[in-house]
Write a protein that holds these residues in place. Structure first.
Motif, PDB file in Angstrom:
ATOM      1  N   GLY A   7      30.297  25.285 -28.777  1.00  0.00           N
ATOM      2  CA  GLY A   7      29.641  24.040 -28.379  1.00  0.00           C
ATOM      3  C   GLY A   7      29.309  23.108 -29.528  1.00  0.00           C
ATOM      4  O   GLY A   7      28.687  22.070 -29.319  1.00  0.00           O
ATOM      5  N   GLY A   8      29.739  23.459 -30.742  1.00  0.00           N
ATOM      6  CA  GLY A   8      29.422  22.649 -31.913  1.00  0.00           C
ATOM      7  C   GLY A   8      30.450  21.580 -32.195  1.00  0.00           C
ATOM      8  O   GLY A   8      31.383  21.351 -31.420  1.00  0.00           O
TER       9      GLY A   8
ATOM     10  N   GLN B  69      31.299  24.478 -47.289  1.00  0.00           N
ATOM     11  CA  GLN B  69      30.355  23.554 -46.649  1.00  0.00           C
ATOM     12  C   GLN B  69      31.065  22.221 -46.434  1.00  0.00           C
ATOM     13  O   GLN B  69      31.033  21.332 -47.283  1.00  0.00           O
ATOM     14  CB  GLN B  69      29.115  23.380 -47.531  1.00  0.00           C
ATOM     15  CG  GLN B  69      28.309  24.646 -47.724  1.00  0.00           C
ATOM     16  CD  GLN B  69      27.707  25.151 -46.429  1.00  0.00           C
ATOM     17  OE1 GLN B  69      27.189  24.379 -45.630  1.00  0.00           O
ATOM     18  NE2 GLN B  69      27.792  26.460 -46.198  1.00  0.00           N
ATOM     19  N   LEU B  70      31.725  22.079 -45.286  1.00  0.00           N
ATOM     20  CA  LEU B  70      32.553  20.906 -45.025  1.00  0.00           C
ATOM     21  C   LEU B  70      31.896  19.989 -43.997  1.00  0.00           C
ATOM     22  O   LEU B  70      31.092  20.433 -43.175  1.00  0.00           O
ATOM     23  CB  LEU B  70      33.927  21.346 -44.515  1.00  0.00           C
ATOM     24  CG  LEU B  70      34.767  22.180 -45.493  1.00  0.00           C
ATOM     25  CD1 LEU B  70      36.036  22.668 -44.805  1.00  0.00           C
ATOM     26  CD2 LEU B  70      35.119  21.357 -46.723  1.00  0.00           C
ATOM     27  N   PRO B  71      32.250  18.703 -44.037  1.00  0.00           N
ATOM     28  CA  PRO B  71      31.702  17.767 -43.038  1.00  0.00           C
ATOM     29  C   PRO B  71      32.114  18.187 -41.621  1.00  0.00           C
ATOM     30  O   PRO B  71      33.223  18.683 -41.403  1.00  0.00           O
ATOM     31  CB  PRO B  71      32.338  16.427 -43.415  1.00  0.00           C
ATOM     32  CG  PRO B  71      32.813  16.591 -44.822  1.00  0.00           C
ATOM     33  CD  PRO B  71      33.135  18.034 -45.001  1.00  0.00           C
ATOM     34  N   VAL B  72      31.208  17.988 -40.683  1.00  0.00           N
ATOM     35  CA  VAL B  72      31.465  18.329 -39.284  1.00  0.00           C
ATOM     36  C   VAL B  72      31.474  17.054 -38.460  1.00  0.00           C
ATOM     37  O   VAL B  72      30.510  16.294 -38.465  1.00  0.00           O
ATOM     38  CB  VAL B  72      30.393  19.305 -38.748  1.00  0.00           C
ATOM     39  CG1 VAL B  72      30.628  19.596 -37.268  1.00  0.00           C
ATOM     40  CG2 VAL B  72      30.399  20.600 -39.549  1.00  0.00           C
ATOM     41  N   LEU B  73      32.594  16.819 -37.762  1.00  0.00           N
ATOM     42  CA  LEU B  73      32.671  15.678 -36.861  1.00  0.00           C
ATOM     43  C   LEU B  73      31.844  15.974 -35.616  1.00  0.00           C
ATOM     44  O   LEU B  73      32.019  17.031 -34.999  1.00  0.00           O
ATOM     45  CB  LEU B  73      34.130  15.418 -36.461  1.00  0.00           C
ATOM     46  CG  LEU B  73      35.095  15.039 -37.583  1.00  0.00           C
ATOM     47  CD1 LEU B  73      36.529  15.068 -37.071  1.00  0.00           C
ATOM     48  CD2 LEU B  73      34.743  13.663 -38.136  1.00  0.00           C
TER      49      LEU B  73
ATOM     50  N   GLU C 196      32.409  12.579 -30.880  1.00  0.00           N
ATOM     51  CA  GLU C 196      33.377  11.673 -31.510  1.00  0.00           C
ATOM     52  C   GLU C 196      34.801  12.210 -31.480  1.00  0.00           C
ATOM     53  O   GLU C 196      35.708  11.584 -32.037  1.00  0.00           O
ATOM     54  CB  GLU C 196      32.954  11.391 -32.959  1.00  0.00           C
ATOM     55  CG  GLU C 196      31.638  10.628 -33.060  1.00  0.00           C
ATOM     56  CD  GLU C 196      31.230  10.335 -34.500  1.00  0.00           C
ATOM     57  OE1 GLU C 196      32.078  10.553 -35.396  1.00  0.00           O
ATOM     58  OE2 GLU C 196      30.092   9.903 -34.717  1.00  0.00           O
ATOM     59  N   VAL C 197      35.015  13.370 -30.876  1.00  0.00           N
ATOM     60  CA  VAL C 197      36.363  13.936 -30.838  1.00  0.00           C
ATOM     61  C   VAL C 197      36.765  14.214 -29.388  1.00  0.00           C
ATOM     62  O   VAL C 197      35.915  14.354 -28.502  1.00  0.00           O
ATOM     63  CB  VAL C 197      36.468  15.243 -31.660  1.00  0.00           C
ATOM     64  CG1 VAL C 197      36.072  15.008 -33.111  1.00  0.00           C
ATOM     65  CG2 VAL C 197      35.620  16.351 -31.051  1.00  0.00           C
ATOM     66  N   THR C 198      38.058  14.273 -29.172  1.00  0.00           N
ATOM     67  CA  THR C 198      38.615  14.677 -27.880  1.00  0.00           C
ATOM     68  C   THR C 198      39.291  16.024 -28.064  1.00  0.00           C
ATOM     69  O   THR C 198      40.215  16.154 -28.887  1.00  0.00           O
ATOM     70  CB  THR C 198      39.645  13.649 -27.370  1.00  0.00           C
ATOM     71  OG1 THR C 198      39.006  12.384 -27.189  1.00  0.00           O
ATOM     72  CG2 THR C 198      40.268  14.105 -26.059  1.00  0.00           C
TER      73      THR C 198
END
Length: 314
Positions: A49-50, A87-91, A95-97
């Protein structure tokens, strides 16, 4: 008696070999699109769910489809593991399909009457061998896409299923080796037009199972080492919020390993191939009176540890 003894021995061997360690961080592979990106991308769902980590941004040399990713084997999986640890950016999820985790597989293999309690509701004996049929790859849609009611059917039904995704090519696979060929698991909705499955087309199941949009998949391909035991997961389906199917994958007659061994006697399995492992009781056709999906319904198919599909019927 001999067959029963052999099945018990095989089950014991598989349980002893299946899960030698506990998973650490879950690896949840996804295919997705976003307005600022061109075309489909591969990502990691940051927990059930993230949001989504863009794997192609982390390593631009990675392929952008799941089938190609799986074909490259350990080399691409190791990149995904590094991305998971970083530790990466999370969209944000908004904002995503989400696309189906696998699109355009070589084959979608399906198994009929593979839950003991589903056989009981039909008043039929438990199969002695797996009952195999198929869906075309064109039936696959994403985890939140719409299911389209075809004008040619008046009896469209629901079926929640555990789906196995193959990770390596081979044929004549032994059951005791089968898990080495599994990439992971996902949730499937085996939408079924019962009139075409049970009354038309000579009662061959294919046409009733393979209308466009009749195979929602997702939301993620959860790798096998991220799941404690795929054969002990709660599985349920809800229609408009009402629970219509509720069981456990421990009710499966033929487990993943036996299904792979059986199917691979007949066909070569390829990375990205999908095996739908059957549905538990509670489908609409066997209710009294029968109940079928109608325009405006919302179907949620959920499996413990894997996630939930949410599909509007239109």
């Amino acid at each position: 008696m001999l067959l029963s003894a052999r099945r018990r021995l095989l089950t014991a061997l598989l349980q002893a070999r299946r899960w030698p360690f506990q998973p650490s961080r879950d690896m949840r592979l996804v295919q997705f699109q976003a307005p600022h990106l061109t075309g489909p991308h591969l990502g990691l769902e940051s927990g059930n769910g993230g949001g989504v980590i863009n794997l192609n941004a982390f390593d631009p040399t990675l392929p952008k489809t799941m089938v190609e990713f799986l074909e490259q084997g350990e080399s691409t999986l190791s990149v995904a593991r590094r991305a998971l640890a970083a530790q990466l950016p999370v969209l944000p999820r908004s904002e995503v399909t989400f696309l189906a985790p696998v699109t355009r597989p070589d084959k979608v293999v399906c198994v009929g009457m593979n839950y003991a309690d589903h056989c009981k509701e039909q008043n039929v004996p438990v199969p002695k061998e797996p009952i195999i049929f198929s869906k075309f790859g064109s039936s696959i849609v994403g985890p939140y896409d719409e299911v389209i009611l075809p004008p040619k059917s008046q009896e469209v039904d629901w079926e929640v299923e555990l789906a196995v995704v193959i990770g390596k090519k081979d044929k004549h696979i032994k059951a005791t080796d089968a898990m080495a060929y599994v990439a992971g698991f996902t949730v499937a909705h085996d939408v079924s037009a019962r009139d075409w499955q049970m009354k038309r087309n000579g009662r061959q199941w294919l046409l009733g199972k393979t209308f466009d949009t009749f195979c929602p998949l997702g939301p993620a391909l959860v790798t096998k080492d991220s799941i404690a035991d795929p054969h002990n997961l709660k599985i349920c389906c809800r229609v408009n919020g009402e629970v219509v199917q509720s069981s456990n994958t421990n009710q499966m007659v033929f487990k993943t390993e036996e299904l792979i061994a059986w199917v691979s006697q007949f066909v070569t399995l390829y990375p990205g191939d999908i095996i739908l492992t059957g549905t538990p009781p509670g489908v609409g056709v066997f209710r009294k009176p029968p109940v079928f999906l109608k325009k405006g319904d919302e179907v949620q198919c959920e499996i413990e540890e894997l996630g939930v599909l949410i599909n509007k019927v239109v």
